[in-house]
Scaffold this motif. Structure first.
Motif, PDB file in Angstrom:
ATOM      1  N   SER A  15       0.813  -1.212   0.000  1.00  0.00           N
ATOM      2  CA  SER A  15       0.000   0.000   0.000  1.00  0.00           C
ATOM      3  C   SER A  15       0.848   1.264   0.000  1.00  0.00           C
ATOM      4  N   ARG A  16       2.121   1.167   0.468  1.00  0.00           N
ATOM      5  CA  ARG A  16       2.959   2.344   0.519  1.00  0.00           C
ATOM      6  C   ARG A  16       3.782   2.531  -0.748  1.00  0.00           C
ATOM      7  N   GLU A  17       3.650   1.624  -1.717  1.00  0.00           N
ATOM      8  CA  GLU A  17       4.390   1.806  -2.963  1.00  0.00           C
ATOM      9  C   GLU A  17       3.884   3.066  -3.651  1.00  0.00           C
ATOM     10  N   PRO A  18       4.784   3.922  -4.163  1.00  0.00           N
ATOM     11  CA  PRO A  18       4.329   5.139  -4.830  1.00  0.00           C
ATOM     12  C   PRO A  18       3.491   4.813  -6.059  1.00  0.00           C
ATOM     13  N   THR A  19       2.558   5.695  -6.352  1.00  0.00           N
ATOM     14  CA  THR A  19       1.633   5.460  -7.453  1.00  0.00           C
ATOM     15  C   THR A  19       1.748   6.537  -8.519  1.00  0.00           C
ATOM     16  N   VAL A  20       1.205   6.210  -9.691  1.00  0.00           N
ATOM     17  CA  VAL A  20       1.191   7.114 -10.836  1.00  0.00           C
ATOM     18  C   VAL A  20      -0.232   7.138 -11.386  1.00  0.00           C
ATOM     19  N   SER A  21      -0.667   8.282 -11.892  1.00  0.00           N
ATOM     20  CA  SER A  21      -2.022   8.382 -12.419  1.00  0.00           C
ATOM     21  C   SER A  21      -2.183   7.534 -13.673  1.00  0.00           C
ATOM     22  N   ALA A  22      -3.390   7.018 -13.863  1.00  0.00           N
ATOM     23  CA  ALA A  22      -3.684   6.231 -15.062  1.00  0.00           C
ATOM     24  C   ALA A  22      -3.458   7.068 -16.321  1.00  0.00           C
ATOM     25  N   ALA A  23      -3.773   8.371 -16.247  1.00  0.00           N
ATOM     26  CA  ALA A  23      -3.616   9.234 -17.421  1.00  0.00           C
ATOM     27  C   ALA A  23      -2.167   9.307 -17.873  1.00  0.00           C
ATOM     28  N   ALA A  62       4.021   2.673  -9.373  1.00  0.00           N
ATOM     29  CA  ALA A  62       5.056   3.275 -10.220  1.00  0.00           C
ATOM     30  C   ALA A  62       5.894   2.217 -10.924  1.00  0.00           C
ATOM     31  N   SER A  63       5.933   1.014 -10.376  1.00  0.00           N
ATOM     32  CA  SER A  63       6.702  -0.060 -11.009  1.00  0.00           C
ATOM     33  C   SER A  63       6.151  -0.414 -12.387  1.00  0.00           C
ATOM     34  N   LEU A  64       4.852  -0.161 -12.635  1.00  0.00           N
ATOM     35  CA  LEU A  64       4.282  -0.425 -13.959  1.00  0.00           C
ATOM     36  C   LEU A  64       4.912   0.493 -15.003  1.00  0.00           C
ATOM     37  N   VAL A  65       5.161   1.744 -14.631  1.00  0.00           N
ATOM     38  CA  VAL A  65       5.808   2.684 -15.550  1.00  0.00           C
ATOM     39  C   VAL A  65       7.206   2.179 -15.894  1.00  0.00           C
ATOM     40  N   ILE A 113       0.493  25.539 -10.854  1.00  0.00           N
ATOM     41  CA  ILE A 113      -0.428  24.416 -10.651  1.00  0.00           C
ATOM     42  C   ILE A 113       0.298  23.084 -10.834  1.00  0.00           C
ATOM     43  N   SER A 114       1.105  22.992 -11.877  1.00  0.00           N
ATOM     44  CA  SER A 114       1.812  21.740 -12.176  1.00  0.00           C
ATOM     45  C   SER A 114       2.777  21.365 -11.061  1.00  0.00           C
ATOM     46  N   ALA A 115       3.490  22.359 -10.528  1.00  0.00           N
ATOM     47  CA  ALA A 115       4.448  22.083  -9.455  1.00  0.00           C
ATOM     48  C   ALA A 115       3.736  21.716  -8.158  1.00  0.00           C
ATOM     49  N   ARG A 116       2.675  22.439  -7.842  1.00  0.00           N
ATOM     50  CA  ARG A 116       1.970  22.223  -6.574  1.00  0.00           C
ATOM     51  C   ARG A 116       1.330  20.845  -6.508  1.00  0.00           C
ATOM     52  N   HIS A 117       0.839  20.348  -7.642  1.00  0.00           N
ATOM     53  CA  HIS A 117       0.082  19.099  -7.640  1.00  0.00           C
ATOM     54  C   HIS A 117       0.785  17.982  -8.410  1.00  0.00           C
ATOM     55  N   ALA A 118       2.106  18.064  -8.534  1.00  0.00           N
ATOM     56  CA  ALA A 118       2.847  17.069  -9.320  1.00  0.00           C
ATOM     57  C   ALA A 118       2.591  15.644  -8.849  1.00  0.00           C
ATOM     58  N   ALA A 119       2.376  15.454  -7.547  1.00  0.00           N
ATOM     59  CA  ALA A 119       2.164  14.105  -7.017  1.00  0.00           C
ATOM     60  C   ALA A 119       0.907  13.455  -7.578  1.00  0.00           C
ATOM     61  N   VAL A 120      -0.070  14.264  -8.003  1.00  0.00           N
ATOM     62  CA  VAL A 120      -1.285  13.698  -8.590  1.00  0.00           C
ATOM     63  C   VAL A 120      -0.936  12.973  -9.888  1.00  0.00           C
ATOM     64  N   MET A 121       0.009  13.517 -10.630  1.00  0.00           N
ATOM     65  CA  MET A 121       0.475  12.857 -11.845  1.00  0.00           C
ATOM     66  C   MET A 121       1.341  11.655 -11.493  1.00  0.00           C
ATOM     67  N   SER A 122       2.309  11.868 -10.597  1.00  0.00           N
ATOM     68  CA  SER A 122       3.208  10.790 -10.197  1.00  0.00           C
ATOM     69  C   SER A 122       3.797  11.100  -8.832  1.00  0.00           C
ATOM     70  N   GLU A 123       3.686  10.144  -7.925  1.00  0.00           N
ATOM     71  CA  GLU A 123       4.234  10.348  -6.589  1.00  0.00           C
ATOM     72  C   GLU A 123       5.753  10.244  -6.555  1.00  0.00           C
ATOM     73  N   VAL A 124       6.369   9.817  -7.650  1.00  0.00           N
ATOM     74  CA  VAL A 124       7.833   9.741  -7.670  1.00  0.00           C
ATOM     75  C   VAL A 124       8.449  10.946  -8.378  1.00  0.00           C
ATOM     76  N   GLU A 125       7.615  11.843  -8.899  1.00  0.00           N
ATOM     77  CA  GLU A 125       8.145  12.995  -9.625  1.00  0.00           C
ATOM     78  C   GLU A 125       7.841  14.294  -8.886  1.00  0.00           C
ATOM     79  N   ASN A 126       8.877  15.080  -8.670  1.00  0.00           N
ATOM     80  CA  ASN A 126       8.739  16.395  -8.054  1.00  0.00           C
ATOM     81  C   ASN A 126       9.052  17.466  -9.092  1.00  0.00           C
ATOM     82  N   ILE A 127       8.267  18.524  -9.081  1.00  0.00           N
ATOM     83  CA  ILE A 127       8.522  19.675  -9.945  1.00  0.00           C
ATOM     84  C   ILE A 127       8.529  20.902  -9.051  1.00  0.00           C
TER      85      ILE A 127
END
Length: 347
Positions: A15-23, A62-65, A113-127
């Motif tokens: 459950s703690r593995e980082p996730t990435v949006s389906a989009a 994130a491992s799927l990516v 907006i992109s920097a503030r909510h980057a985790a919604v796109m990917s929890e492993v990516e910071n902007i």
């Protein structure tokens, strides 16, 4: 049960593995199909088909990516894969961030907006954005390090430039672009980012001119933006609740080390709580703001030295110290040696 949690239950994903949006994954999947790397929408990678990705609010590990990139790296496009996929604008795979930013007022707001909510796109990516004399530097980071692939960085940075051009209708070109990795053929990069591109640098970053930040978004719509932004905030807050406070504070500190306003008040404001509440909750997790600040600085100092950043003034600035002597003193307390000797021993 959410789509992601259903998949997690079936596969035993932590459950703690980082996730990435389906989009985000859908865009990568479509790119691999367009290039002929995947046979078509019914192709499977780790049991996932395109149809499984069409709920843009679903989340996957994130491992799927990583697995999709590995498939792509077996193709003739291997080294340029990230640039090719990132330079497309795939309107069939827009996530919440893309949907909100297409109705923003200006390019500057898009970046915020992109920097503030980057985790919604990917929890492993910071902007993060850093003010510069000539503009704003947008820094891209993928952490933990095992998730960082050159193609993934290439895709994110190329996508940022392509999306900015799409939103403004202008053939924008960054003032400068830097990459941590090195390449043998720079021509494909110059075609996207212009001639002011360099490699083997300390950061993956794009410098945007001040005048470009005020460019209007041609599809701006304040009402639609407000409606979608509310949903984006819900997603962002939901992700935050699934992580420890310590992890969130570390992430915020890491993204803002070079910001002179960084403090416990700054972090508390980012988390929508008072400074007193922040300190109280951190104590419950057996840590403090100051201990986390030192830990993040120590980790990043190690990272920068391993990647060839050795000038004291540069390291000091990257880690948010007021002067090089303060960094030198802190480094000796961490590793009982000097930065120069530490780098020389290849730790």
């Amino acid at each position: 049960m959410s789509h992601y949690l259903a998949i997690a239950a079936v596969r035993g994903i932590r459950s703690r593995e980082p996730t990435v949006s389906a989009a985000s994954i859908l865009d990568l999947f479509d790119g691999l199909v367009e290039l002929g790397v995947l046979a078509g929408p019914d192709a499977e990678v780790d049991g996932i088909r395109r149809a499984d990705l069409e709920n843009i609010e679903a989340r996957f590990p994130a491992s799927l990516v990583q697995k999709l990139w590995r498939v792509g790296e077996q193709s003739p496009y291997a080294r340029q894969l990230g640039l090719i996929i990132g330079s497309r604008v795939n309107l069939r795979a827009m996530g919440m961030i893309s949907n909100v930013t297409r109705f923003a007022d200006t390019l500057g707001e898009v970046i915020v907006i992109s920097a503030r909510h980057a985790a919604v796109m990917s929890e492993v990516e910071n902007i993060r954005s850093v003010a510069q004399a000539s503009g704003v530097k947008i820094v891209y980071e993928i952490t933990p390090p095992e998730y960082r692939l050159d193609n993934a960085i290439d895709r994110s940075m190329a996508a940022g430039v392509s999306w900015a051009r799409h939103l403004t209708g202008r053939p924008l070109m960054p003032l400068a672009t830097t990459f941590r990795h090195t390449v043998s053929d720079q021509a494909p990069y110059r075609a996207i980012f212009g001639d002011a591109v360099s490699f083997g640098q300390a950061e993956d970053a794009i410098l945007v001119a001040h005048e470009d930040l005020t460019l209007p978004v041609i599809s701006s719509n304040p009402y639609v933006k407000a409606v979608l932004a509310s949903r984006l905030a819900e997603q962002s807050n939901g992700l935050m609740r699934r992580t420890t406070l310590e992890g969130e504070v570390r992430r915020i500190i890491g993204n803002a080390l070079q910001d002179p306003l960084l403090s416990s008040d700054y972090v508390a404001n980012q988390l929508n709580m008072s400074r007193q509440t922040l300190h109280r909750k951190l104590r419950k997790e057996s840590c403090t703001y100051q201990s986390l600040l030192l830990a993040v600085r120590k980790e990043k100092a190690h990272h920068y030295l391993k990647n060839g950043v050795s000038k004291m003034d540069e390291l000091s600035a990257l880690l948010g110290f007021s002067e090089p002597s303060a960094f030198f003193k802190a480094f000796r307390s961490w590793y009982d040696t000097t930065p120069g000797k530490f780098e020389g021993r290849g730790s």
